[in-house]
Design an enzyme around this catalytic site. Structure first.
Site, mmCIF file in Angstrom:
data_model
loop_
_atom_site.group_PDB
_atom_site.id
_atom_site.type_symbol
_atom_site.label_atom_id
_atom_site.label_comp_id
_atom_site.label_asym_id
_atom_site.label_seq_id
_atom_site.Cartn_x
_atom_site.Cartn_y
_atom_site.Cartn_z
ATOM 1 N N CYS A 83 6.155 1.330 -28.337
ATOM 2 C CA CYS A 83 6.275 -0.030 -27.829
ATOM 3 C C CYS A 83 5.650 -0.160 -26.450
ATOM 4 C CB CYS A 83 7.743 -0.417 -27.727
ATOM 5 S SG CYS A 83 8.686 -0.026 -29.180
ATOM 6 N N GLY A 98 2.359 -2.895 -29.733
ATOM 7 C CA GLY A 98 3.376 -3.330 -30.682
ATOM 8 C C GLY A 98 3.169 -4.769 -31.075
ATOM 9 N N ASN A 139 10.748 2.088 -24.567
ATOM 10 C CA ASN A 139 9.646 2.632 -25.357
ATOM 11 C C ASN A 139 9.925 4.119 -25.541
ATOM 12 O OD1 ASN A 139 6.206 3.544 -24.605
ATOM 13 N ND2 ASN A 139 7.217 3.379 -26.562
ATOM 14 N N GLY A 140 10.055 4.525 -26.803
ATOM 15 C CA GLY A 140 10.308 5.936 -27.065
ATOM 16 C C GLY A 140 11.283 6.108 -28.213
ATOM 17 N N CYS A 164 2.294 12.511 -23.790
ATOM 18 C CA CYS A 164 1.789 12.410 -25.159
ATOM 19 C C CYS A 164 0.252 12.365 -25.170
ATOM 20 C CB CYS A 164 2.341 11.135 -25.782
ATOM 21 S SG CYS A 164 1.569 10.703 -27.336
ATOM 22 N N TYR A 194 -5.547 7.513 -28.941
ATOM 23 C CA TYR A 194 -5.507 6.291 -29.731
ATOM 24 C C TYR A 194 -4.735 5.139 -29.103
ATOM 25 C CZ TYR A 194 -3.867 3.130 -33.409
ATOM 26 O OH TYR A 194 -3.547 2.015 -34.130
ATOM 27 N N ASP A 242 -14.178 8.681 -35.420
ATOM 28 C CA ASP A 242 -12.900 7.967 -35.320
ATOM 29 C C ASP A 242 -11.948 8.794 -34.478
ATOM 30 O OD1 ASP A 242 -11.034 5.993 -35.598
ATOM 31 O OD2 ASP A 242 -10.775 6.175 -37.766
ATOM 32 N N ASP A 243 -10.870 8.144 -34.035
ATOM 33 C CA ASP A 243 -9.951 8.875 -33.167
ATOM 34 C C ASP A 243 -9.079 9.856 -33.930
ATOM 35 O OD1 ASP A 243 -7.308 7.330 -33.855
ATOM 36 O OD2 ASP A 243 -8.812 5.806 -33.466
ATOM 37 N N CYS A 299 2.096 16.824 -24.595
ATOM 38 C CA CYS A 299 2.770 17.064 -25.869
ATOM 39 C C CYS A 299 1.697 17.035 -26.944
ATOM 40 C CB CYS A 299 3.820 15.984 -26.149
ATOM 41 S SG CYS A 299 4.550 16.154 -27.799
HETATM 42 P P1 AMP Z 1 -5.404 6.592 -41.665
HETATM 43 O O1 AMP Z 1 -6.229 5.443 -42.092
HETATM 44 O O2 AMP Z 1 -4.061 6.606 -42.328
HETATM 45 O O3 AMP Z 1 -6.075 7.928 -41.766
HETATM 46 O O4 AMP Z 1 -5.069 6.369 -40.132
HETATM 47 C C1 AMP Z 1 -6.009 6.651 -39.158
HETATM 48 C C2 AMP Z 1 -6.494 5.380 -38.541
HETATM 49 O O5 AMP Z 1 -5.383 4.610 -38.086
HETATM 50 C C3 AMP Z 1 -7.374 5.686 -37.361
HETATM 51 O O6 AMP Z 1 -8.521 4.885 -37.499
HETATM 52 C C4 AMP Z 1 -6.562 5.282 -36.143
HETATM 53 O O7 AMP Z 1 -7.335 4.459 -35.296
HETATM 54 C C5 AMP Z 1 -5.356 4.547 -36.673
HETATM 55 N N1 AMP Z 1 -4.100 5.195 -36.260
HETATM 56 C C6 AMP Z 1 -3.877 6.460 -35.928
HETATM 57 N N2 AMP Z 1 -2.583 6.668 -35.595
HETATM 58 C C7 AMP Z 1 -1.954 5.506 -35.698
HETATM 59 C C8 AMP Z 1 -0.613 5.065 -35.487
HETATM 60 N N3 AMP Z 1 0.332 5.876 -35.087
HETATM 61 N N4 AMP Z 1 -0.365 3.778 -35.720
HETATM 62 C C9 AMP Z 1 -1.312 2.938 -36.121
HETATM 63 N N5 AMP Z 1 -2.593 3.295 -36.350
HETATM 64 C C10 AMP Z 1 -2.918 4.555 -36.146
#
Ligand code: AMP
Length: 487
Positions: free
Chosen positions: A11, A40, A114-115, A260, A266, A369-370, A470
């Site tokens: 959050c 959020g 948040n947490g 974190c 991300y 991608d991240d 972390c």
């Molecule tokens: P996925 O499509 O399930 O592999 O999720 C990865 C994608 O969702 C990446 O493009 C991230 O930018 C995004 N993402 C990664 N972690 C989260 C998270 N905790 N909540 C929402 N989106 C996420």
């Protein structure tokens, strides 16, 4: 809640204490929350303090859906806190929207958190046994009730007693009937920073300086209201802001900092600086390191908007690959993760991203991608890039494989849904239909965060505990014990 079924919440919090009694805090909190909306999108709320009484409004949806300019001006008072909430399926209800307000004989308090607490179940049970009633399933209501229970000892004692009792991650804002209080967990897992407000005079009062203090999850929110970043709240620090002073003290023994790492990968906005580290620069560096670790011959590198873009710029610089904008993201679709059903998630991903055909056609493309969590985004991107005529599609990810759940406030699904937990990199590459796939190493990620890698031969556990971050979702080593996780 605790364990694998925990209610994961990631959050944003924002609070203002204005030194001028006739400055309304709620409109500033409203703008602050807008710039934390990426943290959020499920619910939003603001609690404001006026004449020793706290009024709170909250609702489901985005900040702009929950509040109108008219409703904001009705929330009066020189101090206010706000919250935007993001959670997974099953917990999406107005009862869990924040801030939580508790009104009792000695006063009122509001809490925005948040947490995630790892011992919320135990504390809840103890409180219930002593007659305290709950209206929600949220960890944050546990905190508000614990503070309320200890309030007769004075706010400082009540807070320290509460904080000594709770375990897990928290960036906490508390509004009492005379102060704005901030607290950060002893490992500093979730971010919290302090800003100063000093806006020019009101019309008709040119000498009137609007001063005050801000507490926010990210520095970008301080910028948004014209404030000035002062410093990060230290892990284990409590800060109390009232009319007379800004008081700070440390409530915990010195514990290793474990910020974190996923905030940088991300979650945070790239225009924020968290704990002294510029999020954008860290992402560019991660892309450069990824390029050095796993370059592939290609004509074009593209980033998955938004968090993949800085890393794609870095990858391009490090490898000499041309950077281009090959994927367009609709700004108006929320984060796809939110959809509880896989079919809905896949549809949401399709609406969210599209390819610029003229940019990728006939080319060997590297997509950055991240992260890969369930694999939904990457699979869909490979498919639409091929459909648009890309000759080769190589995926590069600027975080290590996410193999373990997060218990500290970022929503990562159950282990069984984490695709990297079930598959090797080669299997995953085949399942995504990509020509190649590589993830940054843990050491590479740490280098991007300016952190020293683990001393050779000391193993992962040491790595995650001594590096200042972390890395639990990548290594399974958590900074504090998690019930049900036996490491
Ligand atoms: P996925 O499509 O399930 O592999 O999720 C990865 C994608 O969702 C990446 O493009 C991230 O930018 C995004 N993402 C990664 N972690 C989260 C998270 N905790 N909540 C929402 N989106 C996420």
């Amino acid at each position: 809640m605790s364990g694998a079924d925990a209610l994961h919440e990631a959050c944003g919090v924002f609070g203002v204490f204005s030194a001028n009694e006739d400055r309304e805090a709620a409109p500033l909190v409203y703008y602050g929350l807008f710039s934390l909306q990426h943290r959020g999108q499920e619910s939003a709320g603001i609690a404001a303090l006026r004449d020793k009484s706290i009024e709170c409004r909250k609702g489901m949806g985005l900040v702009g859906e929950v509040f109108t300019p008219e409703s904001i001006v009705q929330l009066r008072g020189q101090a206010a806190i706000g919250h935007v909430r993001y959670s997974t399926s099953g917990s999406s209800s107005i009862e869990n929207a924040q801030p939580f307000v508790s009104r009792f004989k000695l006063g009122s308090i509001a809490v925005a958190h948040n947490g995630t607490l790892t011992n919320a179940d135990v504390v809840r049970e103890l409180l219930e046994d002593s007659g305290v009633g709950f209206t929600s399933s949220s960890d944050s209501e546990v905190i508000v009730n614990l503070i309320a229970k200890n309030y007769k000892k004075g706010i400082e004692r009540a807070l320290t007693d509460t904080i000594k009792f709770i375990k897990g991650s928290y960036a906490l804002l508390v509004l009492t009937d005379e102060a704005l209080v901030g607290a950060r967990d002893p490992n500093g897992i979730r971010p919290l920073c302090l800003g100063k407000l000093s806006l020019p005079g009101k019309p008709g009062k040119p000498d009137w300086l609007d001063t005050g203090w801000i507490l926010a999850s990210e520095s970008c929110a301080i910028d948004a209201v014209g404030g000035e970043f002062v410093r990060d709240i230290e892990p284990g620090e409590v800060i109390i802001i009232n009319k007379e002073q800004v008081l700070s003290f440390t409530f915990s023994e010195k514990t290793p900092r474990a910020v974190c790492a996923f905030e940088y990968v991300y979650f945070a906005r790239p225009d924020s600086v968290l704990d002294g580290l510029d999020v954008y620069a860290a992402r560019v560096r991660a892309g450069e390191l990824l390029g050095r670790e796993s370059a592939v011959a290609a004509d074009l590198v593209i980033g998955v908007p938004d968090s993949g873009v800085p890393a794609a710029i870095g990858y391009g610089r490090a490898t000499g690959t041309a950077y281009g904008l090959g994927i367009v993201k609709s700004k108006y679709v929320g984060r796809t993760f939110i959809a509880p059903e896989q079919a809905d998630r896949e549809r949401a991903v399709s609406v969210k991203h599209n390819v610029i055909r003229s940019e990728v056609e006939g080319k060997r493309v590297v997509v950055i991608d991240d992260s890969i969590v369930r694999g939904t985004t990457s699979r869909r991107l490979v498919s639409i890039l091929r459909k648009a005529g890309a000759r080769e599609v190589h995926i590069r990810i600027c975080s290590p494989p996410v193999r373990f759940p997060c218990y500290f406030g970022i929503d990562t699904p159950h282990r069984k849904d984490l695709i990297s937990n079930l598959n090797s990199v080669d299997e995953l590459c085949a399942s995504l239909g990509a020509d190649s796939l590589a993830f940054i190493s843990v050491e590479g990620l740490l280098e991007s965060l300016n952190a020293a890698p683990a001393p050779a031969g000391k193993g992962r556990k040491n790595n995650s505990n001594s590096c200042g971050y972390c890395l639990g979702c990548f290594t399974g080593e958590y900074p504090i014990p998690v019930p049900g996780e036996d490491h």
